[in-house]
Every structure is written in C-alpha cells, then in structure tokens.
Design a protein around this motif. Structure first.
Motif, mmCIF file in Angstrom:
data_model
loop_
_atom_site.group_PDB
_atom_site.id
_atom_site.type_symbol
_atom_site.label_atom_id
_atom_site.label_comp_id
_atom_site.label_asym_id
_atom_site.label_seq_id
_atom_site.Cartn_x
_atom_site.Cartn_y
_atom_site.Cartn_z
ATOM 1 N N SER A 198 -9.220 4.882 -5.045
ATOM 2 C CA SER A 198 -7.891 4.289 -5.150
ATOM 3 C C SER A 198 -6.987 5.252 -5.895
ATOM 4 O O SER A 198 -7.307 5.678 -7.014
ATOM 5 C CB SER A 198 -7.959 2.949 -5.884
ATOM 6 O OG SER A 198 -6.671 2.403 -6.044
ATOM 7 N N THR A 222 -12.004 3.431 3.674
ATOM 8 C CA THR A 222 -11.466 2.411 2.755
ATOM 9 C C THR A 222 -10.727 3.030 1.570
ATOM 10 O O THR A 222 -10.573 2.387 0.527
ATOM 11 C CB THR A 222 -12.567 1.451 2.258
ATOM 12 O OG1 THR A 222 -13.510 2.158 1.451
ATOM 13 C CG2 THR A 222 -13.286 0.790 3.430
ATOM 14 N N THR A 224 -7.577 3.968 -0.631
ATOM 15 C CA THR A 224 -6.279 3.330 -0.853
ATOM 16 C C THR A 224 -5.353 4.329 -1.536
ATOM 17 O O THR A 224 -5.698 4.874 -2.595
ATOM 18 C CB THR A 224 -6.408 2.073 -1.728
ATOM 19 O OG1 THR A 224 -7.240 1.116 -1.066
ATOM 20 C CG2 THR A 224 -5.056 1.453 -1.999
ATOM 21 N N GLU A 226 -1.323 4.513 -2.689
ATOM 22 C CA GLU A 226 -0.077 3.763 -2.798
ATOM 23 C C GLU A 226 1.143 4.602 -2.445
ATOM 24 O O GLU A 226 2.201 4.064 -2.128
ATOM 25 C CB GLU A 226 0.082 3.213 -4.215
ATOM 26 C CG GLU A 226 -1.014 2.257 -4.647
ATOM 27 C CD GLU A 226 -1.073 1.005 -3.790
ATOM 28 O OE1 GLU A 226 -0.052 0.653 -3.159
ATOM 29 O OE2 GLU A 226 -2.150 0.377 -3.734
ATOM 30 N N ARG A 246 -6.051 2.463 3.574
ATOM 31 C CA ARG A 246 -4.719 1.876 3.455
ATOM 32 C C ARG A 246 -3.824 2.876 2.750
ATOM 33 O O ARG A 246 -4.036 3.208 1.580
ATOM 34 C CB ARG A 246 -4.758 0.561 2.666
ATOM 35 C CG ARG A 246 -3.426 -0.175 2.667
ATOM 36 C CD ARG A 246 -3.530 -1.494 1.917
ATOM 37 N NE ARG A 246 -3.725 -1.285 0.490
ATOM 38 C CZ ARG A 246 -2.714 -1.054 -0.378
ATOM 39 N NH1 ARG A 246 -1.479 -0.964 0.063
ATOM 40 N NH2 ARG A 246 -2.977 -0.897 -1.644
ATOM 41 N N ALA A 248 0.081 3.475 1.926
ATOM 42 C CA ALA A 248 1.356 2.769 1.937
ATOM 43 C C ALA A 248 2.492 3.645 2.428
ATOM 44 O O ALA A 248 3.415 3.168 3.097
ATOM 45 C CB ALA A 248 1.669 2.247 0.525
ATOM 46 N N SER A 271 -7.347 1.295 10.158
ATOM 47 C CA SER A 271 -6.566 1.692 8.987
ATOM 48 C C SER A 271 -5.185 1.054 9.021
ATOM 49 O O SER A 271 -4.707 0.609 10.064
ATOM 50 C CB SER A 271 -6.440 3.219 8.929
ATOM 51 O OG SER A 271 -5.822 3.705 10.105
ATOM 52 N N THR A 272 -4.542 1.011 7.867
ATOM 53 C CA THR A 272 -3.170 0.509 7.742
ATOM 54 C C THR A 272 -2.345 1.609 7.100
ATOM 55 O O THR A 272 -2.589 1.976 5.945
ATOM 56 C CB THR A 272 -3.120 -0.768 6.886
ATOM 57 O OG1 THR A 272 -3.977 -1.767 7.465
ATOM 58 C CG2 THR A 272 -1.707 -1.308 6.800
ATOM 59 N N ILE A 273 -1.387 2.147 7.855
ATOM 60 C CA ILE A 273 -0.645 3.329 7.414
ATOM 61 C C ILE A 273 0.837 3.086 7.628
ATOM 62 O O ILE A 273 1.255 2.588 8.678
ATOM 63 C CB ILE A 273 -1.097 4.576 8.198
ATOM 64 C CG1 ILE A 273 -2.609 4.805 8.018
ATOM 65 C CG2 ILE A 273 -0.332 5.815 7.747
ATOM 66 C CD1 ILE A 273 -3.172 5.892 8.913
#
Length: 487
Positions: A198, A222, A224, A226, A246, A248, A271-273
C-alpha cells in the motif's frame, strides 16, 4: 563494549554520536565503495560498535544524537532485529561485509544511500520517517516485506541483484508506505514483489530497467496506490502483474517497453485504475490482459496495441485519443478468446459518449459480422443476406438502392414484354412501374399483379421480384428493430 577497546576510527564515530556530528572517512567525493578491499583500519568500523552506540550510546544535554557516517568499511553484521532505535541511522557511501539485519526493528530513519551491501533483512521493520537507498548497490536480496514506513522509500538509481536466488530480489509485499515509493532509474535482476503493498502517495519507476526474462519482473497483485504509478521510459523484461491492483491516479506506461514473448506481458485483470496510459511505446512483446478491469480513462494509441489482447468484461468511461473506428476495430480482432460481444459494446459506448454516432454504427456492424462467423451455416447465410442488403440495419439506404435497381429492371423488362391480362375485358390499363412495385412491395397493392399474368421467363422474373421483396422487407424490419432496441 568499553571505549578503550575502540580503534581510532571507531573512537571518532563514538565521540561524534552524542552530538549528532557527521563523520566522513572519504578521501574523495567520487570514490567507489565497491573498492573497499583497499581501505585500511583507519576506515574500518565494526558493526558491533555501531550496534552498541545505537542501543546504549552516550547522550549530551541539549544535543540530538545520531549515527551519521560516510565512507566506512563495516565489518561483521549490524544486527538490530527487534531493537527500538530513537536516533537516525545514516550510513552513506559505506561498504558492508554482511547484510544488516533490522527484522521487526523500530527506527526513526534509515539511510544507506550510495552504499554497497550484500543484502538487507528488514522484514516488518517500522520506520517513523523515511528509508533511503538512493543509488545503493545490493548484491543480495533486499527484504522489506511487511515494512511500515510513515514517510517515503527512496530507491532512485539503486541496483538490486541476487545471482542464483530463487526468491524475489526486492521484497516489498504487504509493505505500507505513508508517502511515496520513489524509484526512478531502479535496476533489478530478478523479481520485484509488491503483492498487497500500500502506497499512500505515488509509485515512480520511470526509466527503470527491470529484468527477469521468462518470469515475473514486477509482481504487484492487489497493490494499492493512492496517487499515480509512473513507469515511463522504462524497460521491463519479464511479465508485469497488476491483477486486482487499485491505482487511484494514472498508470502511465508511456514510452515503455514491456517484453514477455510467448506469454502475457501486462496482467492487469480485475484491477481498478483511474487512467491507463499506453502511448508512444512499441507494441508489447506478449499479450495485454485487461479482463474485468475498471478504468475511468483508457489512453491507448493503436500503434501500441500488441498482437494479442484479453478484453473480456473490461469497462472504461472514455477512450482517448479519438480515433476512427477503422483504427480501433483491429484491436478487437486480436482478442485471444475470439468473439467477445462486451468489447464491442464498450467501444460503441465510448464513441456515443463523445457524439460520434457514425463510428458507433461501424463498431456495431463489425460486431454483427464477427458474430456471424460463430453461427451455424444457416445463421451465417441469413446474416450474409442482412449484411449485403441493409448492413444489418446500419445501412438502410442499401435497401432503397436494391429496390430502385430491381424496380428499374422489372419496369424495363415488363415494358418491353407486357404480361397478358387474366380477364381481357376487365383488366385495368397495364403500367410496368406499378406492376413491378406490386411484386416488390408485399404490403402494398396497386391492383396490377392480380390482373396480369406473365409467362415463361418473365414469370420467373416475377417470382424473383416477389421473393426479393419479402427478403428486403424482412431484413429492413429486423435491422430497424435491432436499432430501436439498442436506443
């Protein structure tokens, strides 16, 4: 350790510690710590002395102690595992004979920049500040798995390699960084592991050279982030894994070469991009996997698309730069799983959001044509008829063209050879144009086709016109229905 057992170099460090003074053993600012074999006792400090200082060094009122040394050859192992150190540890331009051990230690600051190390053991370390390994050279495994760093981790220009090691050479799995992971120009030979890490700020790997051919070069499932993840102008040999990550901000792969021949070069499924940038780069040597990924912005230049893609259930809000549909459709034809309807729908939606209805219709037409090849022979035949006649409803003017052509053909043929009336005294005056329209249009009657009966070859022509009219009417209705239902 008693102070009278110290060497001259160690005593110099010992006396500087309580006042936080900097001890520089270097003879020149540009000397290389890799040449430490030639350094004598005047530059040699035992790791045990440093440990004693950090754990129980002297204090002076009004001063802030710190260990700040440059250009020393450190012998033995600096073992700080489980220790709580309230002072900054700065050992720059140093040469370590053994890998420092900071397992589960709690530190204020750790700075090993420009040093040469055979490795670093710092699992679960807690640093209430920053960790600096700027331009450090690590010839063994760098273990920071589970680390907690409230500030940034600096690895810019660092080199990490562990020849023959089966484990990742840079381990940051499950690490938590309160600011940035700053590593432009990083050089690694082996795997970087960032699984579950993270990063509260940004992750910068621009101009990095990551090499682990045939295996994982960067495994960051996984992960992360920000802020942004920047991998600009980099070279990655081996696969990059971002499954379930992820990010952001943006994942910027501009000008970057990704190479994993015969496999998947970028694995970013699920994934979330925020934004994914693939631009100004050669096509990946390997497949691009974006299955089930969720993107706000996909910046993808057609020239950067690899030969094989996996786009099943990929969703994105906007696709830039704006390109004609003819330049985007080849990407969908490179889908490894063959026909994926969802990919066509996403591309259609992207064009509609920017008001390019023409491109959206072309994508839908391409979708129907691709779908046709998955049908049994009779489905393919009917689809071909719809394509030729009205372009699956996306080119309705084709039907008008076919009708006008057949109308002209029939009118001319029946004008030259009028059919005989069925009842000589009761038939209306013959009109070849309206007679042909009666044959072509199944729902309209001008009373001509029921009053006249062609013979021979003209009867065959009449049958062809009737059949063609029904086919055109059916395909037009099917196309219009499909278009209305989409709207």
């Amino acid at each position: 350790m008693e102070i009278d057992n110290l060497t001259a170099a160690e005593e110099r460090v010992w006396r500087a510690f309580p006042r936080g003074e900097f001890v520089d053993f270097r003879e020149a600012a540009d000397e290389d710590p890799a040449d430490a074999a030639g350094w004598g006792p005047e530059r040699t400090v035992r790791a045990g002395v440093l440990r004693a200082l950090l754990l129980d060094g002297a204090r002076e009122d009004g001063e802030i102690p710190s260990l700040s040394v440059a250009g020393a050859r450190i012998t033995g192992r600096l073992d700080l595992q489980y220790a709580t150190i309230d002072h900054p540890v700065r050992l720059r331009h140093c040469h370590f004979e053994e890998a420092p051990r900071c397992y589960a230690a709690r530190l204020r600051e750790l700075n090993l920049s420009e040093s040469v190390l055979p490795g670093l053991v710092a699992h679960a370390v807690h640093v209430d500040g920053v960790v600096r390994l700027t331009r450090a050279r690590c010839h063994g495994t760098l273990r920071l798995g589970g680390a907690r760093i409230t500030g940034s981790l600096y690895l810019e220009g660092a080199e990490v390699a562990a020849p023959g090691a089966e484990e990742p050479v840079l381990q940051l799995n499950q690490a938590v960084l309160g600011a940035d992971l700053w590593a432009p120009g990083l050089r690694t030979r082996g795997q970087i592991r960032l699984n579950g890490a993270s990063v509260a700020g940004s992750l910068n790997l621009s101009e990095a050279r990551l090499g682990n051919p045939g295996h994982a070069a960067l495994d960051a499932e996984t992960l992360t982030v920000e802020g942004d993840m920047l991998v600009r102008e980099a070279e990655v040999r081996g696969w990059t894994g971002l499954r379930g990550a992820r990010i952001a901000g943006r994942l910027d792969l501009s000008y970057t070469r990704l190479a994993h021949p015969g496999g998947t070069a970028l694995r970013a499924g699920s994934s979330t991009i925020g934004e994914l940038w693939l631009r100004k780069a050669p096509p990946m040597e390997g497949a691009l996997n974006l299955r089930r990924a969720q993107l706000d912005v996909l910046l993808l230049e057609p020239a950067s698309v690899p030969r094989t893609v996996l786009l099943g259930d990929l969703t994105y809000t906007s696709l830039v730069p704006h390109e004609p549909a003819e330049r985007r459709l080849p990407m969908l034809r490179r889908e490894r799983d063959g026909y994926v309807p969802h990919a066509y729908e996403q591309l259609t939606a992207a064009y509609r959001r920017v008001g390019d209805d023409h491109a959206a219709r072309l994508v839908q037409l391409a979708k129907q044509r691709r779908h046709r090849h998955t049908l049994p022979w009779y489905g393919r035949l009917w689809g071909l008829v719809q394509d030729i006649t009205v372009g699956y409803g996306f080119r309705p003017l084709r039907a008008a063209g076919w009708l006008l052509s057949l109308l002209a053909l029939g009118s001319l043929a029946f004008a030259l050879h009028p059919p005989r009336p069925l009842k000589a005294g009761e038939a209306p005056p013959f009109h070849p144009v309206f007679y042909t329209l009666d044959l072509l249009l199944p729902v309209i009657s001008f009373g001509q086709d029921s009053a006249f009966a062609p013979r021979g070859g003209y009867q065959v022509l009449a049958y062809v016109l009737v059949l063609t009219g029904w086919i055109l009417a059916t395909t037009v209705i099917a196309g219009v229905t499909r278009t209305v239902s989409r709207q």
